[in-house]
Enzyme design. Sequence first.
Site, PDB file in Angstrom:
ATOM      1  CG  ASN A   1      32.177  14.993  16.392  1.00 29.82           C
ATOM      2  OD1 ASN A   1      31.437  14.824  15.429  1.00 29.82           O
ATOM      3  ND2 ASN A   1      32.254  16.140  17.049  1.00 29.82           N
TER       4      ASN A   1
ATOM      5  CE  LYS B   1      34.968  18.432  15.425  1.00 28.30           C
ATOM      6  NZ  LYS B   1      35.389  19.606  16.113  1.00 28.30           N
TER       7      LYS B   1
ATOM      8  CG  HIS C   1      30.365  18.940  19.849  1.00 26.42           C
ATOM      9  ND1 HIS C   1      30.922  20.114  19.389  1.00 26.42           N
ATOM     10  CD2 HIS C   1      31.359  18.024  19.874  1.00 26.42           C
ATOM     11  CE1 HIS C   1      32.215  19.901  19.147  1.00 26.42           C
ATOM     12  NE2 HIS C   1      32.503  18.642  19.430  1.00 26.42           N
TER      13      HIS C   1
ATOM     14  CD  GLU D   1      32.602  21.802  16.562  1.00 26.23           C
ATOM     15  OE1 GLU D   1      32.004  20.932  15.912  1.00 26.23           O
ATOM     16  OE2 GLU D   1      33.829  21.757  16.788  1.00 26.23           O
TER      17      GLU D   1
ATOM     18  CD  GLU E   1      34.496  17.268  23.094  1.00 27.25           C
ATOM     19  OE1 GLU E   1      35.222  16.458  22.517  1.00 27.25           O
ATOM     20  OE2 GLU E   1      33.637  17.939  22.504  1.00 27.25           O
TER      21      GLU E   1
ATOM     22  N   GLY F   1      39.773  21.472  18.185  1.00 24.79           N
ATOM     23  CA  GLY F   1      40.179  21.843  16.827  1.00 24.79           C
ATOM     24  C   GLY F   1      41.266  22.902  16.779  1.00 24.79           C
TER      25      GLY F   1
ATOM     26  CB  SER G   1      43.802  19.214  20.266  1.00 25.95           C
ATOM     27  OG  SER G   1      43.205  20.321  19.615  1.00 25.95           O
TER      28      SER G   1
HETATM   29  C1  PEP Z   1      35.404  17.289  19.006  1.00 23.90           C
HETATM   30  O1  PEP Z   1      34.919  17.580  17.929  1.00 23.90           O
HETATM   31  O2  PEP Z   1      34.669  16.832  19.905  1.00 23.90           O
HETATM   32  C2  PEP Z   1      36.838  17.466  19.205  1.00 23.90           C
HETATM   33  C3  PEP Z   1      37.346  17.220  20.372  1.00 23.90           C
HETATM   34  O3  PEP Z   1      37.564  17.893  18.112  1.00 23.90           O
HETATM   35  P1  PEP Z   1      39.184  17.882  17.978  1.00 23.90           P
HETATM   36  O4  PEP Z   1      39.648  16.518  18.396  1.00 23.90           O
HETATM   37  O5  PEP Z   1      39.440  18.150  16.527  1.00 23.90           O
HETATM   38  O6  PEP Z   1      39.714  18.944  18.871  1.00 23.90           O
END
Ligand code: PEP
Length: 257
Positions: free
Chosen positions: A10, A12, A96, A98, A168, A174, A214
């Site tokens: 992803n 972003k 997601h 976000e 997630e 992040g 992460s």
């Molecule tokens: C994500 O954006 O779905 C995500 C898991 O980000 P990160 O790997 O940076 O934590």
Amino acid sequence: MARVPVIAGNWKMYKTQQEAIELLMKLMEMNETVSDREIVVCPPFPFLGLAHQAVSHSNIKLGAQNCYFEKEGAYTGEVSVSMLKSVKCSHVIIGHSERRQFFGETDESVNKKIKAALAEGLTPIVCIGETLAEREEGRMMQVIKTQVEGGFSGLHKEEMQKLIIAYEPIWAIGTGKTATPEQAEEVHAYIRKLLADGWYGETSESIRILYGGSVKPENIDDLMEKLNIDGALVGGASLKAESFTRIIQFQAKKGSN
Ligand code: PEP
């Protein structure tokens, strides 16, 4: 039942068009022999058309980061599933955290988007997960249950088999804080059981559940050893060819720990 692993990136709201194409070129070169797992990249909307041209003869599939559930109309700023299809997207991330946090996404809109994507033959990658406060207050499983019941409401077994779930935990996205493989496996197993007990019986065994939060070259192998972890949704570490390639090329003996 063997589930083909999926590693999805992803991107972003990062990269210029040129950087996006450069990254795709490197990824294609570094992963051209990979065939036993699916690779999906989800660049920002404006790059999807060109990205498709770049990856069209490779083993890399293209996903979008969001979609709208209406077919077309006066919805300024939105992108329909058929538009994504017309630039050869095969996947779309839905719900997601976000989007839930900053753009008012709810289980209801997630449900509508999943149905819209499936109706056009796209594979939804549906994100669910709890906040740190919800985990610490012991409400984690209830939050997951509510998201599963609301998000997947009214979906048939055949439809469920076509989608991908991404667990997630919001506190791990992040932040550099990964859920331990054991923490992730606990929730993945719970999601699969919820699906099996609720409506989907044995179908739940064929649904792929990715972990996101992460994920890095340093932790992917241990995560992938867990029985119910079928891949990863990767944010930050998908922005560099080297780190994403190491994640794509994870090595794990399923069920060995
Ligand atoms: C994500 O954006 O779905 C995500 C898991 O980000 P990160 O790997 O940076 O934590």
